[in-house]
Structures are given as structure tokens and as C-alpha cells.
Design a protein around this motif. Structure first.
Motif: not given
Length: 59
Positions: A2-16
Motif C-alpha cells: 500500500k502507498g501509505w506503508v511505502l510513505d512511512i518506510i521512506v519517511g523513517v528511513s530518511a530520518l535515519i
């Protein structure tokens, strides 16, 4: 996936990635350039990841 799962993964990985860059780049370069470089790489990471998510959503 799902799109929202990808958005969360991208956001968390970007912060890391941004956190790692904030600690690593000032040790390698002068502090001011290291922080600016970390910010630029963070923006580039978010841009590329966002475009990738958009392409996967459209296709």
C-alpha cells in the motif's frame, strides 16, 4: 504494498539516513560544509524516494 506503508518506510528511513549524515559528515569535512552537505543529501534522498514511490503508485 500500500502507498501509505511505502510513505512511512521512506519517511523513517530518511530520518535515519539524515541522522547518520549529521554525525558522519562533520567528522569528514569542516563542520559547516558537513551540515550543509547532510541537508542537501537528505533532500536528494527524499526527492528520489518520493519519485520512486510515485512511479510505483502510477504503474
Amino acid at each position: 504494498m500500500k502507498g501509505w506503508v511505502l510513505d512511512i518506510i521512506v519517511g523513517v528511513s530518511a530520518l535515519i539516513v539524515f541522522g547518520i549524515l549529521l554525525f558522519a559528515l562533520p567528522m569528514i569535512m569542516p563542520a559547516a560544509y558537513g551540515y550543509i552537505g547532510a541537508l542537501i543529501l537528505f533532500i536528494a534522498y527524499l526527492t528520489v524516494a518520493g519519485l520512486t514511490v510515485i512511479k510505483k503508485t502510477i504503474a
